[in-house]
Write a protein that holds these residues in place. Structure first.
Motif, short mmCIF file in Angstrom:
data_model
loop_
_atom_site.label_atom_id
_atom_site.label_comp_id
_atom_site.label_asym_id
_atom_site.label_seq_id
_atom_site.Cartn_x
_atom_site.Cartn_y
_atom_site.Cartn_z
N GLY A 10 -2.29 5.17 -15.18
CA GLY A 10 -1.79 5.98 -14.08
C GLY A 10 -1.58 7.46 -14.40
N VAL A 11 -1.93 7.88 -15.62
CA VAL A 11 -1.73 9.29 -15.99
C VAL A 11 -2.85 10.13 -15.37
N LEU A 12 -2.48 11.18 -14.68
CA LEU A 12 -3.48 12.07 -14.06
C LEU A 12 -3.62 13.30 -14.95
N PHE A 13 -4.79 13.53 -15.52
CA PHE A 13 -4.90 14.67 -16.43
C PHE A 13 -5.86 15.75 -15.94
N THR A 14 -6.60 15.45 -14.87
CA THR A 14 -7.54 16.45 -14.34
C THR A 14 -7.87 16.11 -12.89
N GLU A 15 -8.61 17.02 -12.24
CA GLU A 15 -9.15 16.73 -10.90
C GLU A 15 -10.63 16.47 -11.05
N SER A 16 -11.19 15.63 -10.19
CA SER A 16 -12.64 15.42 -10.24
C SER A 16 -13.14 15.19 -8.83
#
Ligand SMILES: CC(=O)SCCNC(=O)CCNC(=O)[C@H](O)C(C)(C)COP(=O)(O)OP(=O)(O)OC[C@H]1O[C@@H](n2cnc3c(N)ncnc32)[C@H](O)[C@@H]1OP(=O)(O)O
Ligand SMILES: O=C([O-])CC(=O)C(=O)O
Length: 377
Positions: A10-16
């Motif tokens: 569930g960790v969000l580290f970037t947008e794509s």
């Protein structure tokens, strides 16, 4: 207490902008387009270009890209020599990892990390992966390596280089669909690994070599081969229910089911199941499919409530084995498709790069002092 995101769940580290997954409803889209439409209407070549550029190509753009892929299929003789002299009996994923790393030594552009250079290298790698994997397969079996042909599609050419004869249009299209289904899948472990390597501003060959290593494990891409091992162990459909029940009773993991994101049927497993059924209806080919059907039923009944359903690796092997591909090559084929997603994701992330560097909660000793080695017990 500090909250630890074990496994980075569930960790969000970037947008794509490339891939969207709704795991509870079993939805997967690339550029907003459902995977079922990509599988039905598109091709591996088109999806690869769409991922690299973040938009659907025009006919002229696709024709240009396709021509570039066809023109870049051949691999250097030095690499062919290396592949021919690799020890026999190594796992093809070990061989692929070494071959791709070596390919980097032969590419004068390898160390360039501009977006243009990364894209040019990506196109060459997408084109050459199939030649490398087919060459490894044939060399490991003591057969002559077959040069690529420019008059076949990406999928058709792979089967030709592997089997030494032109596939039927139906076989080439089935393999093309399998490649489309595996081309990209968000921030999976191997894509994340590729991005982590690229975030240090390392080169494309290092990114892809690290990704191959991550894909190889049985919790990720290696599961498709492990499913086939399981089918061979079960042997016949009559044994399937007892076999899987025993495994679940013993709390053993079943390969090809469960997924970090999907808590319902992986939509790709539905498409592959339909093709696996077609294969099964051919004379003498039904065993694998019947075993899988039973395993799917028992798994969903017993642990579906935990969100455990078939993933993309569950049915793919039965389709590949019908095309004459040995199970050790199922994971390399995953790489043959995922190379597009790896490259596209690395390129997308590097446009707004930031070093990836998570942290750990320190739980070791404190206030310790160095003890001379002679004084240690
Ligand atoms: C292309 C791909 O990479 S798709 C995935 C390919 N991998 C496989 O098919 C290997 C088998 N599957 C698995 O090992 C896992 O489902 C993974 C690694 C894919 C995902 O793991 P996680 O998200 O970490 O799930 P986690 O291990 O926390 O499991 C949650 C629960 O489901 C159970 N579970 C998960 N996968 C399975 C499985 N394959 N068989 C049986 N039970 C399972 C766990 O035992 C756990 O149960 P509990 O809550 O009672 O302890
Ligand atoms: O997304 C994941 O965790 C695994 C993967 O690569 C896939 O399902 O294709």
């Amino acid at each position: 207490m500090t909250n630890i995101a074990k496994g980075l769940e569930g960790v969000l580290f970037t947008e794509s902008k490339l891939t969207f997954i709704n795991g509870s409803e079993g939805i997967l889209t690339h550029l907003g387009i459902p995977i079922q439409e990509w599988a039905e209407k598109s091709s591996f070549e088109e999806l690869s270009l769409a991922l690299l550029d973040g938009e659907l190509p025009t006919a002229a753009e696709l024709a240009h890209f396709d021509a570039e892929l066809r023109a870049n299929r051949a691999i250097p003789q030095q690499l062919i020599d290396i592949i021919q002299h690799m020890p026999r009996g190594v796992h093809p994923m070990q061989a692929l990892r070494t071959a791709v790393s070596y390919l980097g030594l032969l590419d004068p552009q390898a160390e360039e990390v501009t977006p243009e250079a990364r894209r040019a290298i990506a196109i060459r790698m997408i084109a050459q992966f199939s030649t490398i994997i087919a060459a490894i397969n044939r060399a490991q079996e003591g057969q002559d390596i077959i040069a690529p042909r420019a008059d076949l599609t990406h999928a058709g050419n792979y089967l030709y280089m592997l089997l030494g004869k032109e596939p039927t249009a139906e076989q080439a299209r089935l393999f093309d669909i399998a490649l489309v289904l595996h081309a990209d899948h968000g921030m999976n472990a191997s894509t994340f690994t590729a991005i982590a390597t690229s975030s240090t501003l390392s080169d494309m060959y290092s990114c892809i070599t690290s990704a191959i290593g991550a894909l190889k494990g049985p919790l990720h891409g290696g599961a498709n081969e492990a499913v086939m091992d399981m089918l061979d162990e079960v042997g016949n459909p009559e044994q399937a229910e007892a076999y899987i029940t025993k495994k679940l009773d013993n709390k053993e993991k079943i390969m090809g089911v469960g997924h970090r994101v999907y808590k319902y049927f992986d939509p790709r497993s539905r498409v592959l199941r339909d093709y696996a059924e077609v294969v099964a209806n051919k004379e003498g080919k039904s065993n694998y499919y019947q075993i899988l059907e039973t395993i799917e039923r028992v798994v969903v009944e017993r642990i579906g409530s935990k969100g455990i359903y078939p993933n993309v690796d569950f049915y793919s092997g039965t389709v590949y084995s019908d095309l004459g591909i040995r199970k050790e090559y199922f994971t390399p084929i995953f790489a043959l498709a995922r190379i597009s997603g790896w490259c596209a994701s690395v390129i997308e992330y590097s446009r707004d790069n930031r070093l990836l560097r998570p942290d750990a909660v320190y739980s070791g000793a404190t206030d310790a002092h160095y003890v001379e080695i002679k004084d240690r017990q």
